[in-house]
Design a protein around this motif. Structure first.
Motif, PDB file in Angstrom:
ATOM      1  N   SER A 149     -26.517  -4.475  30.079  1.00  0.00           N
ATOM      2  CA  SER A 149     -26.585  -4.426  28.678  1.00  0.00           C
ATOM      3  C   SER A 149     -26.587  -5.318  27.400  1.00  0.00           C
ATOM      4  O   SER A 149     -27.028  -6.203  26.888  1.00  0.00           O
ATOM      5  CB  SER A 149     -27.471  -2.563  28.004  1.00  0.00           C
ATOM      6  N   ALA A 150     -25.157  -5.493  27.914  1.00  0.00           N
ATOM      7  CA  ALA A 150     -24.089  -6.275  27.250  1.00  0.00           C
ATOM      8  C   ALA A 150     -25.015  -8.472  27.513  1.00  0.00           C
ATOM      9  O   ALA A 150     -25.474  -9.055  26.414  1.00  0.00           O
ATOM     10  CB  ALA A 150     -22.531  -6.605  27.829  1.00  0.00           C
ATOM     11  N   ALA A 151     -25.364  -8.179  28.636  1.00  0.00           N
ATOM     12  CA  ALA A 151     -25.729  -9.727  29.164  1.00  0.00           C
ATOM     13  C   ALA A 151     -27.383 -10.022  28.488  1.00  0.00           C
ATOM     14  O   ALA A 151     -26.976 -10.746  28.404  1.00  0.00           O
ATOM     15  CB  ALA A 151     -26.198  -9.965  30.381  1.00  0.00           C
ATOM     16  N   GLU A 152     -27.922  -8.887  28.246  1.00  0.00           N
ATOM     17  CA  GLU A 152     -29.297  -9.391  27.502  1.00  0.00           C
ATOM     18  C   GLU A 152     -28.990  -9.718  26.211  1.00  0.00           C
ATOM     19  O   GLU A 152     -30.131 -10.269  25.321  1.00  0.00           O
ATOM     20  CB  GLU A 152     -29.855  -7.952  27.442  1.00  0.00           C
ATOM     21  N   VAL A 153     -28.116  -9.682  25.400  1.00  0.00           N
ATOM     22  CA  VAL A 153     -27.272  -9.829  24.237  1.00  0.00           C
ATOM     23  C   VAL A 153     -27.330 -11.458  24.138  1.00  0.00           C
ATOM     24  O   VAL A 153     -27.436 -12.189  23.534  1.00  0.00           O
ATOM     25  CB  VAL A 153     -26.125  -8.993  23.531  1.00  0.00           C
ATOM     26  N   VAL A 154     -26.507 -12.035  25.216  1.00  0.00           N
ATOM     27  CA  VAL A 154     -26.446 -13.424  25.956  1.00  0.00           C
ATOM     28  C   VAL A 154     -27.933 -13.919  25.355  1.00  0.00           C
ATOM     29  O   VAL A 154     -27.858 -14.924  24.707  1.00  0.00           O
ATOM     30  CB  VAL A 154     -25.921 -13.653  26.575  1.00  0.00           C
ATOM     31  N   LYS A 155     -28.861 -13.429  25.692  1.00  0.00           N
ATOM     32  CA  LYS A 155     -30.208 -14.426  26.240  1.00  0.00           C
ATOM     33  C   LYS A 155     -30.293 -14.232  24.829  1.00  0.00           C
ATOM     34  O   LYS A 155     -31.306 -14.924  24.382  1.00  0.00           O
ATOM     35  CB  LYS A 155     -30.672 -13.579  27.322  1.00  0.00           C
ATOM     36  N   ALA A 156     -30.874 -13.169  23.975  1.00  0.00           N
ATOM     37  CA  ALA A 156     -30.909 -12.925  23.053  1.00  0.00           C
ATOM     38  C   ALA A 156     -30.904 -13.628  22.015  1.00  0.00           C
ATOM     39  O   ALA A 156     -32.010 -14.194  20.673  1.00  0.00           O
ATOM     40  CB  ALA A 156     -31.219 -11.773  22.046  1.00  0.00           C
ATOM     41  N   ASP A 157     -28.856 -14.306  21.837  1.00  0.00           N
ATOM     42  CA  ASP A 157     -29.135 -15.401  20.743  1.00  0.00           C
ATOM     43  C   ASP A 157     -29.596 -16.653  20.889  1.00  0.00           C
ATOM     44  O   ASP A 157     -29.831 -17.482  20.055  1.00  0.00           O
ATOM     45  CB  ASP A 157     -27.658 -15.769  20.895  1.00  0.00           C
ATOM     46  N   ILE A 158     -30.732 -17.041  21.636  1.00  0.00           N
ATOM     47  CA  ILE A 158     -31.661 -17.887  21.509  1.00  0.00           C
ATOM     48  C   ILE A 158     -33.169 -18.429  20.732  1.00  0.00           C
ATOM     49  O   ILE A 158     -33.062 -18.659  19.515  1.00  0.00           O
ATOM     50  CB  ILE A 158     -31.484 -18.351  23.414  1.00  0.00           C
ATOM     51  N   GLU A 159     -33.038 -16.874  20.759  1.00  0.00           N
ATOM     52  CA  GLU A 159     -33.922 -16.734  20.366  1.00  0.00           C
ATOM     53  C   GLU A 159     -33.533 -16.756  18.500  1.00  0.00           C
ATOM     54  O   GLU A 159     -34.427 -17.452  17.497  1.00  0.00           O
ATOM     55  CB  GLU A 159     -35.088 -15.282  20.473  1.00  0.00           C
ATOM     56  N   VAL A 160     -32.695 -15.789  18.174  1.00  0.00           N
ATOM     57  CA  VAL A 160     -31.569 -16.322  16.854  1.00  0.00           C
ATOM     58  C   VAL A 160     -31.638 -17.451  16.633  1.00  0.00           C
ATOM     59  O   VAL A 160     -32.247 -17.899  15.100  1.00  0.00           O
ATOM     60  CB  VAL A 160     -30.846 -15.425  16.504  1.00  0.00           C
ATOM     61  N   ASP A 161     -31.477 -18.446  17.348  1.00  0.00           N
ATOM     62  CA  ASP A 161     -30.785 -19.982  17.186  1.00  0.00           C
ATOM     63  C   ASP A 161     -32.298 -20.725  16.811  1.00  0.00           C
ATOM     64  O   ASP A 161     -32.198 -21.322  15.746  1.00  0.00           O
ATOM     65  CB  ASP A 161     -30.093 -20.641  18.643  1.00  0.00           C
ATOM     66  N   ASP A 162     -33.483 -20.134  17.377  1.00  0.00           N
ATOM     67  CA  ASP A 162     -34.838 -21.085  17.805  1.00  0.00           C
ATOM     68  C   ASP A 162     -34.824 -20.135  16.068  1.00  0.00           C
ATOM     69  O   ASP A 162     -35.874 -21.295  15.044  1.00  0.00           O
ATOM     70  CB  ASP A 162     -35.317 -20.068  18.807  1.00  0.00           C
ATOM     71  N   GLU A 163     -35.044 -19.670  15.436  1.00  0.00           N
ATOM     72  CA  GLU A 163     -35.420 -18.684  14.490  1.00  0.00           C
ATOM     73  C   GLU A 163     -34.823 -19.337  13.016  1.00  0.00           C
ATOM     74  O   GLU A 163     -35.788 -20.183  11.365  1.00  0.00           O
ATOM     75  CB  GLU A 163     -35.367 -17.855  14.252  1.00  0.00           C
TER      76      GLU A 163
END
Lengths: 233, 233
Positions: A149-163
């Motif tokens: 579940s922690a690893a999924e947070v790493v992935k989610a950061d890409i979206e925030v950067d794009d936003e």
């Protein structure tokens, strides 16, 4: 080691975990409040966020002391040592998230004080809720000792950067169309940047959680590698 | 502990110090190069900075491992324990400074690629040389185990913050006078922000040095308190 000492030691490690989660909860409240303040009719929420920033700092110092105490007295090894090292690192990220929440509150105050004229209509709601979701998820992963579940947070950061990039482009358009919005746009830019940084810090923390659980340092690697390491044995 | 073991242990602590300073030197080169690139005729320097960022990350991971090793095997106490904890914290700040240097290089590339039209004439030289001076001084304080000199870095951060605010005001003026400069101004704003962050990280590190030498945690206090703690017994 006598059983008594060992029990005390366990209690200290448990208390460390609890305190990190407590600090996480406080910091989460800070950023949720700061974002809420942006839509509020007065600046009371912002004042409260700025006031509570001291509390976050204080808790960081206390947890740091507890870590030093455990390292000095208990000489932890293996997973226990990793937990303490991870706690030391996580509270720095949490403290920085607290700083970012305070920055949002201060910028919000400036915008409110200047009056609502020339405030470009930029939707910060999505980036904010995504960054807050990242923070919640990493705290939850830490509580449940869950690397996947922690690893999924790493992935989610890409979206925030794009936003963040999308908001930046939008703000530049507003400024070009109406230069009277420039000052307010820059303030909103700093708010968006602070939110984006919260995503970064949550990502850092999720890498720490993977290290704590798996004993592997996954920093500076892509989200796919992190996910692989997190689910491996 | 046999004398042999103790000598090995000393060598490990000494090697830790040397490696932190080595990383510091590399990161200092990175930011000096990135700033130099802003005035250079081509983008080769920027490319080199971006390439070497990997190296900085790698060294961080290696030092972190060395710290874990010392904590697990040597069970350090008192000043030795503080040195290891401080090393763990300092390399995170150094790695972030490396990130900021990379950001400056990437922004510099974007400005160069877009051509030199509409680039507002903002002098980044002073803020950059002040931030770099802070970094040098804190590394020097660490090398010489000098808390008093470290405390001066905390004070110097105020000036860098003020310089950033002045640059921000200047950029807003440029943008209002000529909206065609908006995109370039935002890029320069990010460069100035990255430099200002280097000041913040150097300040953080100087607080760690004071803690290492004096055993007192001086974070979240004014520069005067830090100076007092640093010169006290």
């Amino acid at each position: 080691m006598t059983e008594h000492t060992s029990k005390q030691y366990d209690a200290e490690l448990e208390s460390l975990r609890t305190r990190v989660l407590q600090m996480g909860g406080l910091v989460e409240n800070q950023i949720v409040s700061a974002i809420e303040g942006l839509g509020a009719p007065d600046t009371n929420i912002f004042k409260e966020v700025i006031r509570r920033e001291q509390e976050v700092n204080q808790i960081e110092l206390e947890i740091d002391e507890l870590c030093n105490h455990i390292l000095a007295r208990r000489q932890p090894a293996a997973v226990d040592l990793r937990s303490v090292i991870v706690a030391i690192k996580m509270i720095r990220d949490l403290e920085r998230i607290g700083d970012e929440a305070e920055k949002v509150a201060r910028m919000g105050m400036m915008i409110a004080d200047a009056g609502k004229h020339f405030v470009p209509k930029v939707d910060l709601h999505r980036i904010a809720s995504n960054a807050i979701a990242m923070l919640r998820k990493v705290l939850d992963s830490y509580a449940r000792v869950n690397a996947v579940s922690a690893a999924e947070v790493v992935k989610a950061d890409i979206e925030v950067d794009d936003e963040f990039k999308a908001i930046l482009r939008q703000l530049i358009t507003f400024m070009m169309e109406d230069p009277r919005t420039i000052s307010r746009s820059i303030e909103i830019l700093f708010i968006a940047k602070a939110i984006e940084r919260i995503g970064d810090h949550s990502k850092n923390m999720s890498e720490h959680v993977v290290y704590m659980v798996k004993g592997r340092d996954v920093r500076h690697q892509g989200p796919d590698v992190v996910a692989q390491e997190a689910s491996g044995n």
